[in-house]
Write a protein that holds these residues in place. Structure first.
Motif, PDB file in Angstrom:
ATOM      1  N   ASN C 306     116.067  20.501  48.728  1.00 21.18           N
ATOM      2  CA  ASN C 306     115.277  20.612  47.353  1.00 21.18           C
ATOM      3  C   ASN C 306     114.134  19.478  47.332  1.00 21.18           C
ATOM      4  N   PRO C 307     114.223  18.183  47.577  1.00 18.90           N
ATOM      5  CA  PRO C 307     113.185  17.267  47.832  1.00 18.90           C
ATOM      6  C   PRO C 307     112.238  17.736  48.633  1.00 18.90           C
ATOM      7  N   LEU C 308     112.597  18.396  49.817  1.00 16.79           N
ATOM      8  CA  LEU C 308     111.566  18.991  50.684  1.00 16.79           C
ATOM      9  C   LEU C 308     110.625  19.899  49.803  1.00 16.79           C
ATOM     10  N   LEU C 309     111.269  20.895  48.893  1.00 15.42           N
ATOM     11  CA  LEU C 309     110.278  21.685  48.052  1.00 15.42           C
ATOM     12  C   LEU C 309     109.373  20.950  47.124  1.00 15.42           C
ATOM     13  N   GLU C 310     110.070  19.856  46.749  1.00 16.08           N
ATOM     14  CA  GLU C 310     109.417  19.106  45.685  1.00 16.08           C
ATOM     15  C   GLU C 310     108.188  18.373  46.365  1.00 16.08           C
ATOM     16  N   ILE C 311     108.134  18.011  47.636  1.00 15.40           N
ATOM     17  CA  ILE C 311     107.077  17.226  48.256  1.00 15.40           C
ATOM     18  C   ILE C 311     106.138  18.542  48.458  1.00 15.40           C
TER      19      ILE C 311
END
Lengths: 466, 269, 494
Positions: C306-311
């Motif tokens: 999920n954080p990957l998508l946020e980045i």
């Protein structure tokens, strides 16, 4: 009833499951694509921000000194400066040592303009303009050697006398893995071995970038003015969009009767605004803030251009209009996130507060908002990050591409992303690399903002729970 | 119905009906609430006892579309008169809720919340008020060293006593308790019940409870509500009504209505 | 009893403290209404904050609308052009032998180049043989391929050795001097054909209207719009007025408002070209990511992905633009396919990466709201996980995914910096669409044109608002459709 032979059934099932596994890998691979894109993005930036350059000097170092410059002593270097660039010395002293600008510096006594620096006692009460032209350079040289290290003076010589420019530049990986081709290219460019520049490693990302203003020579250009512009923009966004956004969210969640038509319109409208392309906000800012509220010379009100406050030459293309445009842009995001945070506050907190005889506003101010704070902060991080990276609306409201002076509220301005955009689109060697270095500064700023907000949010959350 | 002439009425509920939109949830309830006594509201789920309770300090005002007909007299003044400020009413008629709901703040701040609302700013005064409230709510000895700890860190029973301390910190007249023990274990329940017995010398208490034993143990008066139905199928409507009100002793030993008798002996669905 | 006594004292103590701190206010009487002017004021302020967004929208619509209207009222003065024989061009003729003869349908011209080493005509140039005008389509070593019968001329056979004239466009100039009181303008031969009765023309700054055309002479009404009637020497340049019409705006394939080309299609076309590539990239990646997150990923994997998508969401678009130009174009596409330095393909690919998170998170929502019961029914019939996803979950979530795609397109259409940096710096209509060459999108064009001090009265200024209005309408409709589908989808399962 059809009978399925067990063997057939089993082998089919294995097939089906194998297909499932294969597809599962494929799905997971989608993240591989995302990770790959990110990695490549970072590598591209690093690759450009560091690299190799061939420098050409306006004045070759060999022509001004027999020995390599780096081996010269401080007095020898200063003597070189006094000899070759006497006119530039006062400016060097002013830039390097004095907080004043050059004009003030020229008229102020040295003892005052260089209060905490080493100044020859006999000149302390004189201003640079008072010293006879013939002696001025020597006095300035004396001050320089008294206050700067050998390395710093070397840099001054490079900037003032040698004036290197980038003839050709190569990205990092090419320099590391394909050195031979670069050497060949150099030979091709400079057949004469004597004038052929040497290949040097160059980190375009330099700490001085943060303090140096922009320059048309990529070797010495900094991002100070752009960084300041971005910081000012952020301050304006924080001061305007956040109070208004949170206020609107409170109104919608706590006061608005959702059955009233006008409240439904406000609600729908905010959701629609969140989908409007950012460049449209740029057009809004251009027409409303720059044109109609800006320069009276073109029919504006003179508010955002500063005439109403006694500024004479404001055009309206400044930090204020750009900041307010960004504020309008992030407002819907702030409102929607704050609404969600407020909605998530348990109703029992409200009941308890009302039960104690709190008024509605007391309940909101003392109970609802503190509990919603972590969520609101998360929304603020999101919108701040967006505001930092936004470029298009700034281009439209008229950010400048080349700003040397620190921006004021009503002066022309630039911002980091604008700088990156401009440098990216310049063909001359060195600017692409400078853009990459600027991107690193921008990303570091983004990470810093996110970290600060993350810490704040966790603190707020901890305060609520423990 | 029994009326005790020695005690003036703290709250006199006269013939009220509560509406949600056009739906009339409770009809024609009249209860005289005696001062410094505990009055219990009992009855099956959905009979409107909580609705009436929330009408007394005008918490129903916060529900969109809710409306009260009839009048509730408080020291002779109708709480629903147009010139009455619900905020002032709630300060005098405090409330303790079904689930303990301390604020996500420190114990000290929880209790100081009410006095702060009123405008008390002096640290020393606040400290004295917090201390006396916690002592009176029998929580002081357990938390006096942890006043800065979050109210949410306490056990359920402690949280509920904290909520009581928070309520009495503004010195209300009447305390409404909406099933205050339903989320608590028996020992915590017992402590709350003891606390109610102590508080009643200072305050008038009205408690809604599911637990008939509790009503019998703690209350002086009991009001029994029930559900009425009318119509068939889709036309069917339900509402709550007061069946019987009287001294607890009398309600539980000699109920006047058959329905009451059925309910307290457990024969009621 | 002792406890009760204690309770009494606490209570009295508190009453005393309260009344001491607050004065009479704390007294028990008085439940009457208190004026709370502060609260009133606060509500008014909060309401004002809410209403501000309405003004934002109102102003956006108002400004885009009024400036677009003034765009359609704007006029461009362009030099009236006529075709003339380019006297300076090198003499070329058809080949003198029998093969050099041209019948009335042939398109290949064999040339006698004389002492020239290469064919002097560029593709697109107009040439004339006899009375027939042809357009050069392709240049060969010693021949050219042409389109016959250009500009209403008739294809006819031409003998070997026929001379070939090169044509060029030239401004229409007056033949005779014009006096103040004259109403007749004499033009060179054949030049009157470019005008029509009713056209508004300019000589220097004087506005005139063509009342009639008599042979090579224009009969004009002079000094219109309060312009000054003046005398002009011979050889004065005639300018003709061009106004944008809605039809020309929506169907024209050239965009150059200063010179009277008002067709927005090239900008719209390249906008949709980049968006098309973007969706083609983002849909498979985003949808697969959503399926993985929704159906396979464990809690721990999710916490990483999920954080990957946020980045990806957090990367500024100007950085994506740099990436598109430096890596995708210069690093990959150019060495592999030899595309232009600016091209819609590279910009589209990177816009696609940018909108992956949008598609992923909306598809994830859609799949999340497919009821458990449906999945369980499928598993209960012996379906594997993949079969359940492919035959139950995806079809059930389809409309949600469609909404995600539409919103993704809307994002891509509105994206500015990536396309401004990587897609090109000039409007370019290509048919069939060519993804390897540069073409400016609507947003890219606005960004480029507005990046300077525009005069508020110029056609440039009003034109970017009319493009803005077009962009606004497109994205607005797309988001509305997406919202509508999402709402219908929710109703289906709730």
């Amino acid at each position: 009833m059809p009978h399925i032979e067990e063997g057939v059934f089993r082998s089919k099932l294995i097939d089906r499951q194998n297909r499932g596994t294969a597809m599962r890998r494929l799905y997971a691979a989608s993240f591989g694509v995302a990770i790959l894109a990110l990695v490549l993005l970072v590598l591209t930036i690093v690759n450009e921000a560091f690299g190799y350059v061939a420098l050409v000097y306006k004045v070759e170092p060999e022509t001004i000194s027999d020995r390599p410059l780096a081996e010269l002593t401080e007095p020898e270097l200063v003597a070189l400066l006094v000899e070759k660039a006497p006119g530039q010395l006062p400016k060097m002293v002013s830039d390097a040592l004095s907080p004043m600008d050059l004009q003030t510096f020229a008229r102020a006594p040295l003892g005052q303009s260089l209060a905490d620096k080493q100044v020859p006692a006999e000149h302390a009460d004189k201003a640079p303009a008072d010293i006879p032209t013939g002696e001025r350079a020597a006095v300035m040289g004396q001050i320089l050697s008294g206050n700067l290290t050998q390395e710093q003076i070397l840099e001054l010589i490079e900037a003032a006398i040698l004036q290197p420019t980038v003839s050709e530049s190569w990205p990092l990986f090419e320099g590391l893995f394909n050195r031979g081709a670069i050497e060949e290219r150099l030979v091709e460019l400079f057949p004469d071995e004597i004038t052929r520049p040497e290949l040097r490693f160059k980190s375009w990302l330099r700490l001085e970038m943060l303090t140096k203003p922009m320059d048309s020579n990529p070797l010495v250009s900094g991002v100070r003015t752009a960084l300041l512009g971005t910081v000012y923009l952020l301050i304006i966004v924080v001061l305007t969009a956040f109070p208004v956004g949170i206020a609107a969210a409170i109104y919608l969640e706590e006061y608005a009767d959702p059955n009233k038509w006008y409240n439904r319109i406000i609600e729908t409208n905010i959701r629609n605004l969140a989908g409007v392309p950012s460049i449209i906000y740029g057009l809004l800012g251009l027409q409303l803030l720059v044109r109609f509220m800006g320069d009276p010379a073109t029919g504006g009100l003179g508010i955002t251009s500063g005439q109403a406050f006694g500024i004479i030459d404001g055009t309206g293309r400044n930090i204020i209009t750009a900041g307010l445009t960004l504020a309008l842009l992030v407002l819907p995001v702030v409102i929607i996130n704050a609404q969600e945070a407020i909605r998530a506050v348990p109703p029992s907190y409200r009941d308890a507060s009302y039960g104690l005889g709190a008024t509605k506003w007391q309940t909101i101010w003392r109970t609802v908002l503190p509990s919603a704070l972590p969520g609101i902060l998360t929304g603020i991080i999101l919108s701040l990050s967006r505001a930092v990276g936004e470029t298009a609306p700034l281009v439209v409201v008229g950010a400048s591409t080349f700003i040397v002076q620190d921006p004021g509220l009503f002066t022309r301005f630039t911002a980091l992303p604008i700088q990156i955009y401009t440098w990216t689109s310049r063909p001359q060697a060195g600017f692409r690399e400078l853009a990459a270095a600027g991107i690193i500064v921008l990303l570091v700023l983004l990470i810093a903002i996110n970290t600060i907000a993350f810490v704040l949010r966790n603190q707020a959350r901890r305060r609520l729970q423990v | 119905m029994t009326q005790n002439g020695h005690h003036p009425r703290a709250v006199d509920i006269q013939n009220i009906s509560v509406y949600y939109g056009s739906y009339r949830a409770v009809r024609d309830v009249s209860i005289p609430v005696e001062k410094n006594k505990i009055t219990a509201f009992i009855g099956p789920s959905g009979c409107g006892k909580s609705t009436v309770l929330r009408a007394i300090n005008r918490m129903n005002d916060l529900v969109p579309g809710a409306r009260v007909e009839g009048q509730i007299l408080y020291h002779g003044r109708n709480l629903y008169a147009p010139d009455v400020d619900p905020v002032e009413v709630r300060r005098r008629i405090g409330m303790v809720f079904q689930k303990p709901n301390p604020f996500p703040k420190s114990i000290f701040e929880n209790v100081a919340y009410g006095p702060r609302l009123l405008g008390v700013r002096d640290k020393n005064t606040l400290r004295q008020i917090v201390e006396s409230s916690l002592k009176q709510a029998a929580l002081w000895d357990e938390v006096k060293n942890d006043l800065d700890k979050s109210g949410l860190a306490l056990s359920g029973g402690q949280q509920q006593r904290l909520c009581i301390a928070r309520t009495i910190a503004v010195e209300p007249d009447v305390i409404l308790m909406d099933e205050p023990c339903s989320a608590l274990d028996p020992i915590s329940t017992q402590r709350i019940e003891e606390l109610m017995q102590e508080l009643v010398s200072q305050y008038t208490i009205i408690i809604v409870t599911h637990n008939m034993q509790q009503a019998m143990r703690v209350s002086d008066y009991t009001a029994f509500y029930s559900i009425r139905k009318a119509g068939e199928g889709k036309e069917e409507t339900r509402w709550g009504e007061l069946v019987e009100f009287g001294e607890t002793q009398q309600i539980f030993t000699q109920p006047q209505e058959a329905e009451t008798a059925d309910y307290i002996s457990g024969r009621f669905g | 009893m002792e406890q009760t006594m204690e309770g009494t004292s606490y209570s009295t103590e508190r009453s005393r403290l309260l009344s001491q701190a607050l004065g009479k206010h704390a007294a028990r009487a008085g439940i009457g209404k208190r004026p709370r002017p502060n609260e009133r004021l606060i509500v008014v302020l909060l309401f004002a904050a809410g209403v501000l967004s309405i003004f934002t929208t109102a102003f956006i619509v108002l400004f885009l609308g009024t400036e677009a209207v003034s765009f359609f009222q704007s006029r461009a003065w362009i030099y009236a052009k006529m075709l003339v024989v380019d006297q300076a061009a090198a003499p070329v003729s058809l080949r003198g032998d029998a093969e050099g003869a041209l019948n009335s349908t042939g398109t290949s011209l064999l040339l006698d180049l004389g002492d020239l080493s290469r064919v002097p005509f560029m593709p697109g140039a107009l040439i004339q043989i006899g009375d027939e005008i042809m357009r050069v389509a392709e240049r060969r070593e010693r021949s050219v391929i042409v389109e016959r019968g250009y500009l209403d001329t008739q294809p006819q056979p031409h003998p070997p050795g026929a001379p070939i004239l090169t044509l060029k466009e030239d401004s229409v100039r007056t033949v005779e001097a014009i006096k103040e009181e004259d109403t007749r303008i004499v033009l060179p031969e054949n030049a009157a054909g470019v005008f029509a009765v009713g056209d508004i023309i300019h000589l220097e700054t004087e506005t005139m209207r063509i009342a009639a055309i008599e042979g090579d002479t224009l009969v004009v009404e002079r000094g219109l719009e309060n312009t000054l009637r003046r005398a002009y020497p011979a050889n004065a340049v005639v300018q003709v007025e061009r106004r944008p019409t809605l039809l020309a705006y929506l169907t024209g394939t050239r965009w150059q408002p200063q010179t009277g080309d008002f067709g927005v299609l090239p900008l719209v076309q390249s906008t949709f070209m980049t968006s098309f590539i973007a969706i083609l990239t983002a849909l498979p990646v985003g949808l697969a990511a959503a399926i993985y997150l929704s159906e396979y990923a464990t809690q721990r994997v999710r916490a990483f992905l999920n954080p990957l998508l946020e980045i990806l969401v957090g990367v500024p678009t100007v950085v994506y633009g740099f990436f598109a130009l430096q890596f995708v174009t210069i690093g990959v596409l150019r060495p592999l396919f030899g595309v232009d330095i600016y091209n819609t393909l590279s910009a589209g690919l990177v816009v696609g990466i940018m909108i992956v998170p949008t598609i992923a998170s909306m598809s994830l929502d859609a799949m999340g709201s497919v009821p458990r019961g449906l999945r369980e029914a499928s598993y209960g019939l012996g379906a594997t996980k993949l079969e359940t996803i492919a035959r139950v979950v995806l079809p059930a979530a389809l409309s949600g995914i469609v909404a995600a795609v539409i919103l993704g397109i809307s994002r891509a259409v509105g994206e500015t910096m990536i396309v401004a940096i990587a897609a090109g710096a000039g409007p370019n209509w290509t048919f069939p669409p060519n993804f390897t060459v540069g073409a400016e999108t609507m947003t890219g064009h606005i960004a480029r044109i507005s990046g300077g001090d525009l005069s508020y009265q110029s056609v440039d200024y009003t034109s970017i608002f009319s493009i803005g209005l077009t962009l606004f309408i497109i994205t607005f409709l797309l988001t509305q459709i997406s919202t509508y589908i999402t709402r219908r989808f929710r109703e289906l399962y709730e």
